[in-house]
Structures are given as structure tokens and as C-alpha cells.
Design a protein around this motif. Structure first.
Motif, PDB file in Angstrom:
ATOM      1  N   VAL A 184       0.742  -1.118  -0.071  1.00  0.00           N
ATOM      2  CA  VAL A 184       0.033  -0.018   0.023  1.00  0.00           C
ATOM      3  C   VAL A 184       0.762   1.344   0.084  1.00  0.00           C
ATOM      4  O   VAL A 184       0.698   2.325  -0.832  1.00  0.00           O
ATOM      5  CB  VAL A 184      -0.886   0.063   1.334  1.00  0.00           C
ATOM      6  N   ASP A 185       1.864   1.273   0.932  1.00  0.00           N
ATOM      7  CA  ASP A 185       2.800   2.519   0.769  1.00  0.00           C
ATOM      8  C   ASP A 185       3.291   2.658  -0.489  1.00  0.00           C
ATOM      9  O   ASP A 185       3.654   3.851  -1.002  1.00  0.00           O
ATOM     10  CB  ASP A 185       4.107   2.195   1.873  1.00  0.00           C
ATOM     11  N   LEU A 186       3.952   1.797  -1.231  1.00  0.00           N
ATOM     12  CA  LEU A 186       4.515   1.830  -2.244  1.00  0.00           C
ATOM     13  C   LEU A 186       3.657   2.187  -3.669  1.00  0.00           C
ATOM     14  O   LEU A 186       3.648   3.077  -4.390  1.00  0.00           O
ATOM     15  CB  LEU A 186       5.216   0.445  -2.816  1.00  0.00           C
ATOM     16  N   THR A 187       2.398   1.558  -3.361  1.00  0.00           N
ATOM     17  CA  THR A 187       1.174   2.014  -4.296  1.00  0.00           C
ATOM     18  C   THR A 187       0.821   3.346  -4.335  1.00  0.00           C
ATOM     19  O   THR A 187       0.767   4.221  -5.256  1.00  0.00           O
ATOM     20  CB  THR A 187      -0.080   1.215  -4.111  1.00  0.00           C
ATOM     21  N   ASP A 188       0.608   3.906  -2.939  1.00  0.00           N
ATOM     22  CA  ASP A 188       0.098   5.187  -2.824  1.00  0.00           C
ATOM     23  C   ASP A 188       1.423   6.261  -2.882  1.00  0.00           C
ATOM     24  O   ASP A 188       1.215   7.346  -3.548  1.00  0.00           O
ATOM     25  CB  ASP A 188      -0.479   5.471  -1.493  1.00  0.00           C
ATOM     26  N   GLY A 189       2.612   5.885  -2.335  1.00  0.00           N
ATOM     27  CA  GLY A 189       3.556   6.936  -2.253  1.00  0.00           C
ATOM     28  C   GLY A 189       4.354   6.813  -3.627  1.00  0.00           C
ATOM     29  O   GLY A 189       4.650   7.947  -4.048  1.00  0.00           O
ATOM     30  N   VAL A 190       4.716   5.662  -4.196  1.00  0.00           N
ATOM     31  CA  VAL A 190       5.615   5.774  -5.270  1.00  0.00           C
ATOM     32  C   VAL A 190       4.887   5.912  -6.511  1.00  0.00           C
ATOM     33  O   VAL A 190       4.932   6.722  -7.405  1.00  0.00           O
ATOM     34  CB  VAL A 190       6.551   4.572  -5.372  1.00  0.00           C
ATOM     35  N   LEU A 191       3.929   4.846  -6.552  1.00  0.00           N
ATOM     36  CA  LEU A 191       3.185   4.870  -8.174  1.00  0.00           C
ATOM     37  C   LEU A 191       2.382   6.147  -8.177  1.00  0.00           C
ATOM     38  O   LEU A 191       2.591   6.905  -9.203  1.00  0.00           O
ATOM     39  CB  LEU A 191       2.432   3.542  -8.063  1.00  0.00           C
ATOM     40  N   PHE A 192       1.349   6.083  -7.211  1.00  0.00           N
ATOM     41  CA  PHE A 192       0.530   7.202  -7.597  1.00  0.00           C
ATOM     42  C   PHE A 192       0.937   8.659  -6.873  1.00  0.00           C
ATOM     43  O   PHE A 192       0.547   9.714  -7.390  1.00  0.00           O
ATOM     44  CB  PHE A 192      -0.792   6.944  -6.904  1.00  0.00           C
ATOM     45  N   GLY A 193       1.791   8.461  -5.848  1.00  0.00           N
ATOM     46  CA  GLY A 193       2.401   9.905  -5.470  1.00  0.00           C
ATOM     47  C   GLY A 193       3.697  10.483  -6.201  1.00  0.00           C
ATOM     48  O   GLY A 193       4.009  11.558  -6.101  1.00  0.00           O
ATOM     49  N   ASP A 194       4.371   9.610  -6.766  1.00  0.00           N
ATOM     50  CA  ASP A 194       5.615   9.981  -7.545  1.00  0.00           C
ATOM     51  C   ASP A 194       5.217   9.856  -9.058  1.00  0.00           C
ATOM     52  O   ASP A 194       5.028  10.719  -9.992  1.00  0.00           O
ATOM     53  CB  ASP A 194       6.715   9.397  -7.159  1.00  0.00           C
ATOM     54  N   ILE A 195       5.157   8.687  -9.687  1.00  0.00           N
ATOM     55  CA  ILE A 195       5.226   8.407 -11.086  1.00  0.00           C
ATOM     56  C   ILE A 195       4.210   9.001 -11.768  1.00  0.00           C
ATOM     57  O   ILE A 195       4.191   9.480 -12.739  1.00  0.00           O
ATOM     58  CB  ILE A 195       5.036   6.748 -11.201  1.00  0.00           C
ATOM     59  N   TRP A 196       2.921   8.704 -11.149  1.00  0.00           N
ATOM     60  CA  TRP A 196       1.619   9.323 -11.844  1.00  0.00           C
ATOM     61  C   TRP A 196       1.446  10.979 -11.819  1.00  0.00           C
ATOM     62  O   TRP A 196       0.854  11.527 -12.620  1.00  0.00           O
ATOM     63  CB  TRP A 196       0.410   8.971 -11.180  1.00  0.00           C
ATOM     64  N   LYS A 197       2.686  11.427 -11.148  1.00  0.00           N
ATOM     65  CA  LYS A 197       2.375  13.056 -10.931  1.00  0.00           C
ATOM     66  C   LYS A 197       3.587  13.636 -11.725  1.00  0.00           C
ATOM     67  O   LYS A 197       3.777  14.968 -11.799  1.00  0.00           O
ATOM     68  CB  LYS A 197       2.747  13.431  -9.456  1.00  0.00           C
ATOM     69  N   ARG A 198       4.477  12.780 -12.400  1.00  0.00           N
ATOM     70  CA  ARG A 198       5.566  13.439 -13.033  1.00  0.00           C
ATOM     71  C   ARG A 198       4.967  14.132 -14.523  1.00  0.00           C
ATOM     72  O   ARG A 198       3.901  13.773 -15.001  1.00  0.00           O
ATOM     73  CB  ARG A 198       6.801  12.323 -13.730  1.00  0.00           C
ATOM     74  N   ASP A 199       5.521  15.265 -14.578  1.00  0.00           N
ATOM     75  CA  ASP A 199       5.177  16.230 -15.794  1.00  0.00           C
ATOM     76  C   ASP A 199       5.342  15.570 -17.166  1.00  0.00           C
ATOM     77  O   ASP A 199       4.895  16.250 -18.136  1.00  0.00           O
ATOM     78  CB  ASP A 199       5.933  17.511 -15.602  1.00  0.00           C
ATOM     79  N   GLU A 200       6.329  14.709 -17.143  1.00  0.00           N
ATOM     80  CA  GLU A 200       6.755  14.242 -18.572  1.00  0.00           C
ATOM     81  C   GLU A 200       5.811  13.818 -19.685  1.00  0.00           C
ATOM     82  O   GLU A 200       5.561  13.600 -20.694  1.00  0.00           O
ATOM     83  CB  GLU A 200       7.942  13.396 -18.632  1.00  0.00           C
ATOM     84  N   LEU A 201       4.486  13.081 -18.885  1.00  0.00           N
ATOM     85  CA  LEU A 201       3.459  12.630 -19.708  1.00  0.00           C
ATOM     86  C   LEU A 201       2.281  13.171 -18.956  1.00  0.00           C
ATOM     87  O   LEU A 201       2.278  13.490 -17.664  1.00  0.00           O
ATOM     88  CB  LEU A 201       3.325  10.999 -19.493  1.00  0.00           C
ATOM     89  N   LEU A 259     -10.582   5.713 -14.038  1.00  0.00           N
ATOM     90  CA  LEU A 259      -9.680   6.703 -13.897  1.00  0.00           C
ATOM     91  C   LEU A 259      -9.206   7.428 -15.126  1.00  0.00           C
ATOM     92  O   LEU A 259      -9.189   8.536 -15.286  1.00  0.00           O
ATOM     93  CB  LEU A 259      -8.525   6.274 -13.212  1.00  0.00           C
ATOM     94  N   ALA A 260      -9.130   6.790 -16.100  1.00  0.00           N
ATOM     95  CA  ALA A 260      -9.084   7.002 -17.591  1.00  0.00           C
ATOM     96  C   ALA A 260     -10.185   8.290 -17.968  1.00  0.00           C
ATOM     97  O   ALA A 260      -9.816   9.268 -18.751  1.00  0.00           O
ATOM     98  CB  ALA A 260      -8.972   5.949 -18.830  1.00  0.00           C
ATOM     99  N   ARG A 261     -11.249   8.020 -17.525  1.00  0.00           N
ATOM    100  CA  ARG A 261     -12.440   8.755 -17.909  1.00  0.00           C
ATOM    101  C   ARG A 261     -12.140   9.946 -17.307  1.00  0.00           C
ATOM    102  O   ARG A 261     -12.240  11.122 -17.942  1.00  0.00           O
ATOM    103  CB  ARG A 261     -13.771   7.944 -17.388  1.00  0.00           C
ATOM    104  N   PRO A 311      -1.803  13.087 -17.191  1.00  0.00           N
ATOM    105  CA  PRO A 311      -2.325  11.918 -16.855  1.00  0.00           C
ATOM    106  C   PRO A 311      -3.360  11.173 -17.829  1.00  0.00           C
ATOM    107  O   PRO A 311      -3.422   9.801 -17.594  1.00  0.00           O
ATOM    108  CB  PRO A 311      -3.296  12.784 -15.669  1.00  0.00           C
ATOM    109  N   ARG A 312      -3.765  11.970 -18.826  1.00  0.00           N
ATOM    110  CA  ARG A 312      -4.460  11.167 -19.967  1.00  0.00           C
ATOM    111  C   ARG A 312      -3.631  10.257 -20.761  1.00  0.00           C
ATOM    112  O   ARG A 312      -3.972   9.021 -20.932  1.00  0.00           O
ATOM    113  CB  ARG A 312      -4.803  12.309 -20.905  1.00  0.00           C
ATOM    114  N   ASP A 313      -2.335  10.806 -20.852  1.00  0.00           N
ATOM    115  CA  ASP A 313      -1.452   9.532 -21.567  1.00  0.00           C
ATOM    116  C   ASP A 313      -1.334   8.440 -20.665  1.00  0.00           C
ATOM    117  O   ASP A 313      -1.123   7.428 -21.206  1.00  0.00           O
ATOM    118  CB  ASP A 313      -0.139  10.131 -22.087  1.00  0.00           C
ATOM    119  N   ARG A 314      -1.096   8.746 -19.456  1.00  0.00           N
ATOM    120  CA  ARG A 314      -0.465   7.616 -18.594  1.00  0.00           C
ATOM    121  C   ARG A 314      -1.611   6.580 -18.396  1.00  0.00           C
ATOM    122  O   ARG A 314      -1.596   5.670 -18.319  1.00  0.00           O
ATOM    123  CB  ARG A 314      -0.112   8.549 -17.298  1.00  0.00           C
TER     124      ARG A 314
END
Length: 108
Positions: free
Chosen positions: A21-38, A66-68, A40-43
Motif C-alpha cells: 500500500v505504501d509503495l502504491t500510494d507513495g511511489v506509484l500514485f504519489g510520484d510516477i503518476w505525478k511526473r510532468d513528462e506525460l 480513472l482514464a475517464r 495523466p491522460r497519456d498515462r
């Protein structure tokens, strides 16, 4: 923490696998999904495609919703599934479109 204030990962597995849960919330959704290079729609489109090609229909439900939210239309997501039928395989596309039909029906 009440269920309404918990993330989906916390609700599903928080008491069973708190580190995941910590990795999912903190790293995946807290870091990776927040990166500016792509965007949210593309991700979301990439994630949905990856889940379809791997046959991960349990996770596909949440990611279609989430995609919607991230700007993909029902038409675009259905077209992605049709396109992937030829690359991921017909059975995976049929499973994905069945999940999409359920998810999109809830949106109506």
C-alpha cells in the motif's frame, strides 16, 4: 481511518500488505503518476493498454474509470480495446470490452 478517507489500496489490502500500500500510494500514485513528462491522460491510456495486454482485468476496472476522469472518452477507450485485439489477442480484448461495458454502464 474511515473507509471514505482511505485510498483504494488501503481499503483492499491495507491490513494485509501495508508495505505494498505504501509503495502504491507513495511511489506509484504519489510520484510516477505525478511526473510532468506525460499527462495523466497519456498515462491512463498507457496503463489501460498494459492491463489489457497482460490480461489484468481486476485492475482494469479502476483504471478505466480513472482514464475517464483523466479525459479519455468512452469511444476512445473502446477503440483502444478494438485496436489491441490484434496485438494482445482476441480473448484479452473480449475480456476487456466486457469489463469496459460494466464500468461505462455505472457512469450512466
Amino acid at each position: 481511518m474511515s473507509d471514505s478517507h482511505q485510498t483504494r489500496a488501503q481499503q483492499l489490502i491495507g491490513d494485509f500488505a501495508p508495505k505494498l500500500v505504501d509503495l502504491t500510494d507513495g511511489v506509484l500514485f504519489g510520484d510516477i503518476w505525478k511526473r510532468d513528462e506525460l499527462s495523466p491522460r497519456d498515462r491512463s491510456l498507457i496503463t489501460v493498454a498494459s492491463l489489457i495486454t497482460s490480461g489484468s482485468t481486476d485492475q482494469l476496472r479502476g483504471h478505466l474509470a480513472l482514464a475517464r476522469t483523466n479525459g479519455l472518452t468512452e469511444i476512445e477507450l473502446k477503440e483502444a480495446i478494438i485496436h489491441l485485439a490484434f496485438y494482445a489477442g482476441w480473448p484479452k480484448a473480449m475480456s476487456a470490452i466486457t469489463v469496459a461495458k460494466e464500468v461505462f454502464a455505472k457512469d450512466e
